[in-house]
Design an enzyme around this catalytic site. Structure first.
Site, PDB file in Angstrom:
ATOM      1  N   PHE A 150      78.149  41.472  -9.491  1.00 60.18           N
ATOM      2  CA  PHE A 150      76.723  41.776  -9.644  1.00 60.18           C
ATOM      3  C   PHE A 150      76.391  43.208  -9.206  1.00 60.18           C
ATOM      4  O   PHE A 150      75.250  43.510  -8.881  1.00 60.18           O
ATOM      5  CB  PHE A 150      75.889  40.778  -8.832  1.00 60.18           C
ATOM      6  N   LEU A 151      77.400  44.073  -9.168  1.00 57.99           N
ATOM      7  CA  LEU A 151      77.151  45.415  -8.630  1.00 57.99           C
ATOM      8  C   LEU A 151      76.301  46.264  -9.577  1.00 57.99           C
ATOM      9  O   LEU A 151      76.330  46.107 -10.793  1.00 57.99           O
ATOM     10  CB  LEU A 151      78.471  46.127  -8.327  1.00 57.99           C
ATOM     11  N   CYS A 258      74.918  47.187 -18.768  1.00 61.23           N
ATOM     12  CA  CYS A 258      74.873  45.728 -18.572  1.00 61.23           C
ATOM     13  C   CYS A 258      73.690  45.040 -19.241  1.00 61.23           C
ATOM     14  O   CYS A 258      73.878  44.167 -20.088  1.00 61.23           O
ATOM     15  CB  CYS A 258      74.868  45.407 -17.087  1.00 61.23           C
ATOM     16  N   LYS A 321      69.605  55.807 -15.141  1.00 65.24           N
ATOM     17  CA  LYS A 321      68.918  55.647 -13.852  1.00 65.24           C
ATOM     18  C   LYS A 321      69.513  56.680 -12.898  1.00 65.24           C
ATOM     19  O   LYS A 321      70.546  57.284 -13.206  1.00 65.24           O
ATOM     20  CB  LYS A 321      69.078  54.229 -13.335  1.00 65.24           C
TER      21      LYS A 321
END
Ligand code: UDX
Length: 447
Positions: A150-151, A258, A321
């Site tokens: 979940f990084l 993702c 980001k």
């Protein structure tokens, strides 16, 4: 433990380094020889804060190695982690060719009991496929497990070493025990599930977070029309524990490797099971449109797109980001492309993502700038697309001096009115009232 990690992309490399940091002996494998050479020589092929220091430290301690010899790496390991890419296929489905190739190689290298862990994000049922492939190539006993990752890029090391939870999808007690041992120092929140549920947890988590973002972005769009402020709305909503404050930042939408890929893959997974995932389809569509809100605001202030011809527009931020050089599915790609199509001259600047952006979108009308200030020179407007820290520290009095018209369209809502009080700037953001000197333009935008 001896661990082989197959695939040195984001997930594989960060996981490998972090497992070494926990005291294990880790061999990271990749087919791309150039990448492995860079790693063997002490380089890190991705920009990720803290990763190089941790890799150097573990390399010096002899706990971390890199090779392109999969067979040897697997033979030396008790746990084999598959972390290869699952890029989107033509209909959005995950392409499993690299997973299958890894499974074949693992099968051929088996020389004793091992746990084969799938960390790549894979459709429900893929672990079983991996199991079949390995089994078809060896008589050795092994177990299969799904341990999704979940990084987040930019905080990948921290997310891996201090996770909210570890999900272990495994059905053999021996594999569960081994994987619990491997992860027990990271968090007490370890949940053990069946393999299919673990695979689903990853998709469902990413799809839910994407839904939160598209939801707040639609609320922002409505706020603009009714004169409310989405940051206040998000704060008020987030204080309800059932909602929570995270992932309610309105802006120009999500990008990266993702969310775009996994949302489309889950729609496809649902479709294959004869289920029409209507909500998630809307999430994807809202996200696609959201980035063009910046262009609408440019039109509202500068005038119709045909009036863009030859006009310079500063673009601050290209990465999807901050704290990453990754431009995959970045809103900047569509926004810069649209500016070019309308004859504008995008003057782009990003602290680290310039080269990556150029390798995907290169065009003679793009001006590649070395600073935010240079990108602002003679510009009619600045579009802020990534919330890099250095933009937050901007001296707008200096920027105002070099622009043709002091206009900032902030796609990430990083400023408040105080930033502009001594300037002539007109400031637009997402889901908040405009402020600054040009009230006429503000009226246009509010419709
Ligand atoms: C995401 C998940 O967070 C991570 O758990 C998963 O393993 C991989 O995908 P990542 O893509 O690295 O991680 O970045 P994240 O920080 O989650 O941001 C994703 C995108 O959503 C970015 O484009 C970001 O700008 C956007 N975003 C995030 C918003 O627009 N608003 C928010 O409130 C949060």
């Amino acid at each position: 433990m001896n661990i082989a990690v197959i695939g040195t992309g984001y997930v594989g490399l960060v996981s490998g380094v972090c497992y070494a940091e926990l005291g294990n002996h880790v061999i990271c494998v990749d087919k791309e020889k150039d990448k492995i050479r860079v790693l063997q020589e002490g380089g890190i092929p991705i920009y990720e804060p803290g990763l190089k220091q941790l890799a150097d430290h573990n390399r010096e301690l002899g706990r971390l190695q890199f090779t392109f010899d999969t067979l040897e790496a697997v033979r030396q390991s008790d746990v084999v982690i598959i972390a290869v890419g699952t890029p989107p296929g033509p209909r959005g489905e995950a392409d499993l060719q690299y997973i299958e190739a890894a499974a074949r190689e693992i099968g051929d290298a088996m020389n004793g009991y091992k746990v084969v862990v799938v960390k790549s994000t894979v459709p429900v049922g893929t672990n079983e496929k991996v199991q079949q492939i390995v089994r078809s190539r060896t008589d050795q006993v092994f177990d299969i497990a799904s341990v999704p990752e979940f990084l987040r890029e930019g905080s990948a090391v921290r997310d891996t070493l201090y996770p909210d939870r570890i999900v272990i999808g495994a059905e053999s007690p021996q594999a569960v025990e081994l994987l619990k041992q491997l992860h027990q120092s990271l968090t007490p929140e370890i949940i053990v599930t069946d393999i299919r549920s673990a695979e689903m947890i990853k998709y469902a988590s990413n799809a839910f977070l994407a839904t939160k973002i598209s939801f707040i972005n639609e609320i922002a769009n409505i706020c603009e029309k009714v004169g409310a402020d989405v940051t206040e709305v998000a704060t008020g909503m987030g204080l309800d524990h059932r909602i929570g404050p995270h992932f309610l930042q309105a802006g120009i939408g999500y990008g990266g490797s993702c969310f775009p890929k996994d949302t489309k893959a889950l729609i496809q997974i649902a479709g294959n099971a004869d289920y029409d995932f209507k909500l998630l389809k809307s999430v994807v569509e809202v996200n696609r449109q959201q980035r063009f809100g910046i262009i609408d605001k440019l039109i509202a202030t500068i005038g119709p797109m045909q009036r863009m011809e030859g006009k310079k527009v500063g673009v601050w931020g290209l990465a999807f980001k901050p704290d990453t050089d990754d431009v995959r599915e970045a809103p900047a790609l569509d926004i810069v492309q649209t500016l070019i199509e309308h004859g504008a001259i995008p003057k782009v600047y990003d602290p680290v993502a310039m080269d990556n952006f150029r390798s995907v979108l290169d065009h003679p009308s793009i001006h590649w700038c070395r600073s935010a200030l240079e990108a602002a020179e003679e510009a009619e407007a600045i579009c802020l697309l990534t919330e890099w820290k250095e933009f937050k520290q901007t001296d707008f009095k200096a920027v105002e001096q070099v622009m043709l018209r002091p206009l900032l369209i902030d796609g990430r809502n990083i400023f408040g009115p105080q930033h502009f009080k001594d300037t002539q700037f007109l400031y637009y953001s997402v889901g908040r009232p405009a402020f600054g000197q040009g009230h006429g333009a503000m009226q246009t935008l509010m419709g």
